[in-house]
Every structure is written in structure tokens, then in C-alpha cells.
Design an enzyme around this catalytic site. Structure first.
Site, short mmCIF file in Angstrom:
data_model
loop_
_atom_site.label_atom_id
_atom_site.label_comp_id
_atom_site.label_asym_id
_atom_site.label_seq_id
_atom_site.Cartn_x
_atom_site.Cartn_y
_atom_site.Cartn_z
CD GLU A 34 -2.46 1.87 0.39
OE1 GLU A 34 -3.22 1.12 -0.25
OE2 GLU A 34 -2.35 3.10 0.13
NE ARG A 108 -16.72 6.23 0.21
CZ ARG A 108 -16.49 5.64 -0.96
NH1 ARG A 108 -15.35 5.04 -1.18
NH2 ARG A 108 -17.38 5.67 -1.91
CE1 TYR A 217 -24.33 6.49 2.98
CE2 TYR A 217 -25.21 7.10 0.83
CZ TYR A 217 -24.15 6.70 1.63
OH TYR A 217 -22.90 6.53 1.06
CG ASP A 294 -12.43 2.48 -8.49
OD1 ASP A 294 -13.45 1.78 -8.66
OD2 ASP A 294 -12.45 3.59 -7.94
C1 LIG Z 1 -18.89 10.16 -4.98
C2 LIG Z 1 -18.69 8.67 -5.00
C3 LIG Z 1 -19.63 7.85 -4.38
C4 LIG Z 1 -19.48 6.46 -4.43
N1 LIG Z 1 -20.43 5.68 -3.81
C5 LIG Z 1 -20.33 4.33 -3.86
C6 LIG Z 1 -21.29 3.50 -3.23
O1 LIG Z 1 -22.23 4.00 -2.58
N2 LIG Z 1 -21.16 2.16 -3.33
C7 LIG Z 1 -20.12 1.56 -4.01
O2 LIG Z 1 -20.04 0.33 -4.07
N3 LIG Z 1 -19.17 2.34 -4.61
C8 LIG Z 1 -19.24 3.69 -4.55
N4 LIG Z 1 -18.28 4.47 -5.12
C9 LIG Z 1 -17.14 3.81 -5.80
C10 LIG Z 1 -16.10 3.29 -4.80
O3 LIG Z 1 -15.72 4.33 -3.92
C11 LIG Z 1 -14.86 2.77 -5.51
O4 LIG Z 1 -15.25 2.00 -6.62
C12 LIG Z 1 -14.02 1.91 -4.57
O5 LIG Z 1 -13.55 2.69 -3.51
C13 LIG Z 1 -12.85 1.31 -5.34
O6 LIG Z 1 -12.07 0.55 -4.46
P1 LIG Z 1 -10.62 0.04 -4.91
O7 LIG Z 1 -10.10 -0.72 -3.74
O8 LIG Z 1 -10.70 -0.61 -6.23
O9 LIG Z 1 -9.78 1.36 -5.17
P2 LIG Z 1 -9.34 2.51 -4.16
O10 LIG Z 1 -10.37 2.73 -3.11
O11 LIG Z 1 -8.94 3.67 -5.00
O12 LIG Z 1 -8.06 1.91 -3.43
C14 LIG Z 1 -6.81 1.82 -4.08
C15 LIG Z 1 -5.73 1.69 -3.03
O13 LIG Z 1 -4.49 1.53 -3.70
C16 LIG Z 1 -3.53 2.41 -3.15
N5 LIG Z 1 -2.57 2.71 -4.24
C17 LIG Z 1 -2.77 3.55 -5.31
N6 LIG Z 1 -1.70 3.53 -6.11
C18 LIG Z 1 -0.82 2.66 -5.55
C19 LIG Z 1 0.47 2.21 -5.95
N7 LIG Z 1 1.04 2.67 -7.07
N8 LIG Z 1 1.10 1.31 -5.16
C20 LIG Z 1 0.50 0.83 -4.02
N9 LIG Z 1 -0.70 1.25 -3.60
C21 LIG Z 1 -1.37 2.13 -4.37
C22 LIG Z 1 -4.33 3.61 -2.69
O14 LIG Z 1 -3.64 4.36 -1.70
C23 LIG Z 1 -5.59 2.92 -2.14
O15 LIG Z 1 -5.42 2.53 -0.80
C24 LIG Z 1 -18.38 5.86 -5.09
C25 LIG Z 1 -17.44 6.68 -5.68
C26 LIG Z 1 -17.57 8.07 -5.64
C27 LIG Z 1 -16.53 8.92 -6.30
#
Ligand SMILES: Cc1cc2nc3c(=O)[nH]c(=O)nc-3n(C[C@H](O)[C@H](O)[C@H](O)COP(=O)(O)OP(=O)(O)OC[C@H]3O[C@@H](n4cnc5c(N)ncnc54)[C@H](O)[C@@H]3O)c2cc1C
Length: 391
Positions: A34, A108, A217, A294
Site C-alpha cells: 500500500e 468508509r 443517508y 477501480d
Molecule cells: C462520490 C462517490 C460515491 C461512491 N459511492 C459508492 C457506493 O455508494 N457504493 C459503491 O459500491 N461504490 C461507490 N463508489 C465507488 C467506490 O468508492 C470505488 O469504486 C471503490 O472505492 C474502489 O475501491 P478500490 O479498492 O478498487 O480502489 P481505491 O479505493 O482507490 O483503493 C486503491 C488503493 O491503492 C492504493 N494505491 C494507489 N496507487 C498505488 C500504488 N502505485 N502502489 C500501491 N498502492 C497504491 C491507494 O492508496 C488505495 O489505498 C463511489 C465513488 C464516488 C466517487
């Protein structure tokens, strides 16, 4: 180099940590790298629909989450300007009956803390914070990771869960940047006591208006109200998690009904994000490397499914790996094949909803009429294919 029953995950967000827990259950050792020095989430809520809560419950997290989540009693869809209720859906126990798992909303930071604590308790999972993956290159028997600060590491199997600007995705050949979608999200939390009386309580609210919509909510046992306002913007905002100007949000909702305007006026500490997405990436990857969450399919938040899809990805990845533990490249291809169509469908629904939510004039009138005709039950039935999904 770590041995074959070992997976390295870049990114300890919702997706990366859930994947670590799922892979550990499939008998793998997992190292999570991370970038941040401490695990951190945005100060806002997230909706966890039944397709996601089911997986978290399967990981044994119902108990630690119980005191932190709220299961909203229902959802009201309203017209932003008149305040009229267009449709009211029942959630609560009815949602759990219909889709086989609860519909939760949670802060979150609380969700991430529960995932991180479960990972810390699991002897198969190692979390290394302050370790950013900068570049990825195929190497003999795996991949070489170039780390920020000059170090490097060879890993046998790699999962990029490093978010919308994924370095692993770049390393797998897709260096295209995310596409800005002309929307800015403003997020804040408000003490429930400061929320207008009409909006207090345990219901989720979705307000639709011209070029804007608002979601609110309850969080933390109803002590807090999560508020998200999404408005049309032609240019992206500089920076990530920039402070949001309350005057801008108030201005964009100035013709709205009193209750949402009062809610927005009660919020402090707005933060804003330019909304972007990326085409769904599900390979074919190269060797034992793949993406999830993502990193693979950043999507607009108009179906509240980005996090839920990351959680589903994690469960599917682990089940493919369990089915072929000695052929991780094959298991990762099977995972990519299983996820591609579903995620692309959710992603395109998110884009379509983004357009529909912000309609104006006669088109908005037609939308509102259609929502009234569908009613709460009809609206929820349209989501069955998302929420009833089982891995
Ligand atoms: C306004 C808004 C509302 C939302 N509401 C919802 C909802 O109600 N329900 C829902 O399901 N989704 C919702 N989402 C979407 C959701 O927030 C994301 O899809 C989700 O957080 C993605 O999780 P992730 O673990 O894939 O990525 P991230 O949460 O982006 O986590 C990525 C991690 O990787 C780390 N990282 C980044 N680059 C590197 C690197 N090079 N090396 C090592 N570590 C790295 C980061 O620090 C982070 O900890 C919402 C999004 C937004 C913008």
C-alpha cells in the site's frame, strides 16, 4: 521471490483488502503493498448493496460490521425542485428477503478498519504500508516491481488493486488516463441533529434536478448523515479531494426545495472529486497478473456499485484461484472472462443513469412520470440482476 502459492496485491483499498481476505481463504499467502503510510479512507459513506454485503458476511465480517452499518428502512426518490416524492422503495428486512442479504450503508473509514483488522488477524496476510508500486515489468517466473524510493521486488503473481490511476494497469500496457465525465461530486457528513427534520431518520434520499442530484443517508447508528451532491461541470477540478466551496453547491441547488437546500447549508467541510471512469479492463492479461476494482473498471457512482464490483471481483478471483491453485495465469484468465460482461454492463448503466439523473425540461418531466409509474417496487425490480447476484 515468493513461491507459487503466494499473491502480491498492489493497493489496500476496499478491493485489495477484500481480495487479500478471499485469497487467504483459498489457501494462499498474500502480501499487500500500500502506497499510503497509514490506511485511510474518505470521510464519507458508502452503500453496500446485497451483492456486496453477502460476500462480506461470507468472510465472517457480519459481527464486526454489525455495530457500524445502518440498514436503511427505505429509499425515497424525489424531484429536487418541487420536493415531490416520485417513488418510495422499501429496503430494511424486505431488501434482505428479496436479495438474500442486507442493504447496508457504512462509513468508509469503518469499513476499511474492519477489513484491515481482519487482514491483520489473518496469518496468511501481510500488509506493507508506505510501499508504492511505480512500475511493473514481466520477468522470469513473474514480474519485477519497481518501488518508489528505489527498491524493487520480484513477485510470482500480481493483482493490481491500486485504484483509478493504477500503476499496475500501466505496467500491463494501458497507459491511457481516466476520462473526465463532466461531473463533480461534493461530499460531506452532517450531524443528524443538524439535518432538517423532514430528512432525519433511517431512509435513503435520492433527489433529481437539472444538471445535479443529491444523495443522503444515515451513518454510524444514525448519528451522522452522509451527503453527496453531484453537479455538472465542464472542467475537472485540480487536485484530489479538493475542498469544496459551500457557496458553489448552494448556488447550484438554489432553485431546489427547502429541505435539500437546508441540508446542504448545514454541511461543513465539503470535499470534491472530479468524476471519471475508464474502459473495463479484463485482459487478456499477461501471465499471473491481473487487475481488480477501480484499477480494472473505475465507474461513475450513479449505481453505487464501484466498491461492490471490487468486492465481487475479489470473491470471483479467489474462487478461480481455488479451482486452479497450480495454474495462476489460467486462474486469472478465467477470472477476467467471468467478470468482463457483468462489470461492463454495470459500468454502462452508471453512465446512462448519470445522464438520466441530470435531465431538465420536458425530458425531466418524462423521467419523473416514468419513475412515478414504476413506483418503488418497480425501481427495485430493475436492480434485481445486480443485487441478487451470487458468486
Ligand atoms: C462520490 C462517490 C460515491 C461512491 N459511492 C459508492 C457506493 O455508494 N457504493 C459503491 O459500491 N461504490 C461507490 N463508489 C465507488 C467506490 O468508492 C470505488 O469504486 C471503490 O472505492 C474502489 O475501491 P478500490 O479498492 O478498487 O480502489 P481505491 O479505493 O482507490 O483503493 C486503491 C488503493 O491503492 C492504493 N494505491 C494507489 N496507487 C498505488 C500504488 N502505485 N502502489 C500501491 N498502492 C497504491 C491507494 O492508496 C488505495 O489505498 C463511489 C465513488 C464516488 C466517487
Amino acid at each position: 521471490m515468493a513461491g507459487p502459492r503466494h499473491v502480491t496485491i498492489a493497493g489496500a483499498g476496499i478491493g485489495g483488502l477484500t481480495a487479500a481476505l478471499c485469497l487467504a481463504r483459498s489457501g494462499f499467502k498474500v502480501t499487500v503493498l500500500e502506497r499510503a503510510t497509514a490506511l485511510e479512507e474518505v470521510g464519507a459513506g458508502i452503500q453496500l448493496s446485497p451483492n456486496a454485503s453477502r460476500i462480506l458476511i461470507g468472510l465472517g465480517l457480519a459481527e464486526p460490521l454489525a455495530a457500524l452499518v445502518v440498514a436503511p428502512a427505505g429509499m425515497d426518490v424525489r424531484a429536487g425542485t418541487s420536493g415531490a416524492v416520485l417513488a418510495a422503495a422499501t429496503l430494511g428486512p424486505e431488501a434482505a428477503r428479496r436479495w438474500g442479504a442486507p442493504w447496508w450503508v457504512v462509513h468508509r473509514a469503518d469499513l476499511l478498519a474492519v477489513l484491515a483488522a481482519a487482514a491483520a488477524r489473518d496469518p496468511a496476510v501481510t500488509l506493507e504500508t508506505g510501499t508504492a508500486v511505480e512500475a511493473v515489468a514481466p520477468a522470469e517466473g513473474g514480474f519485477d516491481l519497481q518501488l518508489a524510493g528505489g527498491g524493487s521486488r520480484r513477485v510470482a503473481a500480481l493483482v493490481g488493486a491500486d485504484g483509478i490511476r493504477s500503476a499496475v494497469r500501466r505496467g500491463l500496457g494501458d497507459a491511457a488516463p481516466p476520462t473526465f465525465r463532466q461531473r463533480t461530486a461534493y461530499r460531506a457528513t452532517v450531524p443528524m441533529a443538524a439535518v432538517p427534520a423532514a430528512l432525519q431518520g433511517d431512509r435513503l434520499g435520492l433527489w433529481l434536478g437539472p444538471d445535479a442530484h443529491l444523495v443522503h443517508y444515515p451513518l454510524r447508528g444514525g448519528a451522522l448523515c452522509n451527503v453527496v451532491a453531484i453537479v455538472r461541470d465542464e472542467a475537472p477540478i485540480e487536485g484530489w479531494r479538493a475542498p469544496g466551496d459551500p457557496a458553489v453547491i448552494a448556488g447550484r441547488l438554489s432553485r431546489w426545495a427547502a429541505a435539500p437546500r437546508q441540508l446542504v447549508a448545514a454541511a461543513e467541510g465539503w470535499q470534491c472529486w472530479s468524476l471519471a471512469d475508464r474502459p473495463t479492463w479484463f485482459g487478456p492479461g499477461e501471465g499471473a497478473a491481473t487487475l481488480l476494482g477501480d484499477a480494472a473498471h473505475a465507474m461513475l457512482p450513479f449505481v453505487a456499485q464501484g466498491g461492490a464490483m471490487a468486492i465481487e471481483d475479489a470473491a470471483v478471483l479467489a474462487s478461480c484461484v481455488a479451482a486452479a491453485p497450480d495454474d495462476l495465469a489460467g486462474a486469472f484468465r478465467a477470472y477476467e472472462g467471468e467478470r468482463a460482461a457483468r462489470v461492463a454492463r454495470v459500468q454502462s448503466l452508471a453512465r446512462r443513469n448519470g445522464a438520466i439523473y441530470h435531465l431538465k425540461g420536458p425530458a425531466a418531466f418524462a423521467r419523473d412520470t416514468a419513475i412515478r409509474l414504476l413506483g418503488g417496487r418497480g425501481l427495485m425490480a430493475q436492480q434485481d440482476w445486480i443485487y441478487a447476484h451470487r458468486i
